[in-house]
Design a protein around this motif. Sequence first.
Motif, mmCIF file in Angstrom:
data_model
loop_
_atom_site.group_PDB
_atom_site.id
_atom_site.type_symbol
_atom_site.label_atom_id
_atom_site.label_comp_id
_atom_site.label_asym_id
_atom_site.label_seq_id
_atom_site.Cartn_x
_atom_site.Cartn_y
_atom_site.Cartn_z
ATOM 1 N N LYS A 62 37.261 25.855 15.872
ATOM 2 C CA LYS A 62 37.322 27.011 14.964
ATOM 3 C C LYS A 62 37.007 28.326 15.658
ATOM 4 O O LYS A 62 37.409 29.394 15.186
ATOM 5 N N GLY A 63 36.286 28.282 16.786
ATOM 6 C CA GLY A 63 35.961 29.510 17.495
ATOM 7 C C GLY A 63 36.821 29.767 18.713
ATOM 8 O O GLY A 63 36.622 30.765 19.420
ATOM 9 N N SER A 64 37.804 28.896 18.972
ATOM 10 C CA SER A 64 38.655 29.033 20.156
ATOM 11 C C SER A 64 39.884 29.879 19.835
ATOM 12 O O SER A 64 40.786 29.437 19.121
ATOM 13 N N TRP A 65 39.922 31.086 20.370
ATOM 14 C CA TRP A 65 41.070 31.962 20.124
ATOM 15 C C TRP A 65 42.370 31.418 20.735
ATOM 16 O O TRP A 65 43.415 31.453 20.071
ATOM 17 N N PRO A 66 42.374 30.902 21.977
ATOM 18 C CA PRO A 66 43.641 30.376 22.529
ATOM 19 C C PRO A 66 44.223 29.231 21.698
ATOM 20 O O PRO A 66 45.437 29.211 21.428
ATOM 21 N N ILE A 67 43.383 28.279 21.282
ATOM 22 C CA ILE A 67 43.875 27.147 20.489
ATOM 23 C C ILE A 67 44.381 27.628 19.140
ATOM 24 O O ILE A 67 45.479 27.264 18.695
ATOM 25 N N ASN A 68 43.594 28.461 18.475
ATOM 26 C CA ASN A 68 43.973 28.961 17.151
ATOM 27 C C ASN A 68 45.251 29.786 17.194
ATOM 28 O O ASN A 68 46.142 29.618 16.347
ATOM 29 N N LEU A 69 45.356 30.668 18.169
ATOM 30 C CA LEU A 69 46.545 31.521 18.268
ATOM 31 C C LEU A 69 47.797 30.698 18.574
ATOM 32 O O LEU A 69 48.883 30.982 18.049
#
Length: 456
Positions: free
Chosen positions: A183-190
């Motif tokens: 939930k806090g990982s910008w690369p994975i989320n994006l």
Amino acid sequence: MKLHRRLKKILNPISLPVLFFMAAIFIGALLLHAPFSGGKGQVSFLDALFTSTSAVCVTGLAVVDTGTAYTRTGHIVIMLLIQGGGLGIMSFSTLALYLWKKKVSLTDRIAVGQSILNNASFHLGSFLVQVIAVTLLIELAGALLLFISDPQGFPPFSALFHAVSAFCNAGFSLSPDNLMRWKGSWPINLTIMFLIVLGGLGFSVIIESASFFPDLLRRRKRRHLHDAWHVNIVLKTSLFLIAAGALYIYLSEFVFFKPYLPVNEAVLTSLFQSVTCRTAGFNTLNIAAMTDASLLFMILLMFIGGAPGSCAGGIKVTTFRVLHAFITAQLKGRHQIVIGKYAVDRESVNSSLTLLFFSVAIVFFSVIALNFTDGGGVSHGQTQGRFLEILFEAVSAFGTVGLSADLTPKLSSGGKIIIIFLMFIGRLGPLVLLSSVQSFGTKLLFSRPEEKISIG
């Protein structure tokens, strides 16, 4: 002769998507029920049928934990069902949009044979190759980004599985907590959001949008203004819904109530949940722990869904935009329903109103049925929010979203059958199913006298 006529009615062009998905679901259920697909004990046929329907209809609801209940072979079967369902949806839907642009009637819109083959500028083989090539290219790029971002969390097969699941808007995950650990990982989320948005826009919009750039660089005007109009509606409405959803979820989860995440994670999770409501089914927050205010707005987003001709379900963003323009025109006392530079034709308005009515009716009666099968048979005071969970589940299934407030694993056998029905209807769309049923009927050759009736 009678048998030939019956077969001709059953195999009419408008019924092809219905038969295609039914056959794929049944074959998938048999494969997932087989011993080589089961993980911890053989999965029951009803659970296998549920999983197969959820995969082919790219929904993502699961009555068993996908990661542990199935073997690697089972995971491959699920991924292929998702891919087949996604490609089938995009192929049928894009062909329908193509024929719509060529002014083909609703009855013959999916009739690939005579309608398309008579057009010398269209080659079916090239079209299908283009759809598959673009789909695989996007999915492989997404899988590579996931692997690079977290090689341990997303090894090669897991990265490919999640990329296919995200682009096809399926929402299946091999992790028991879905994507909550990232939930806090910008690369994975994006990366996941990028895949979801592209899959929710659809092949037709992706290709049309890509073709704009050379013209923009050369400062040319688009030849097909109507195509640009359609793409413009889809992109603007989708962007508005994503932004509105993210802002609302952020306010209802982290501003008006006690915040439980740092600001950067709160912003990211709000944006992710807004995007995934477009019928993707992934979650980085515990849906069951979210506020009722958030769940109610998410129900609205799930009901609207994504773009026509995409892997997304729901009534579609174009329908929502037409209904909004219709209400605006009624309030202003105008006869034409205008969006941008063009007025919407009467047939599209009627189709939007019909779709809205049937969609609400299907969800309403399904919620009633689920209250009988899974409502507990107790008073309202004893259910403790079960009605909202059931409504959320029904809309999630109908919109082929896949989000759940922890009700799916607890469904009874009757409840599973109802959700299977909702996923199937939601994937095909009520209008396609209605057109398929109408194709078996006979047209009346007379009309009755009309009379006015008092309304309101």
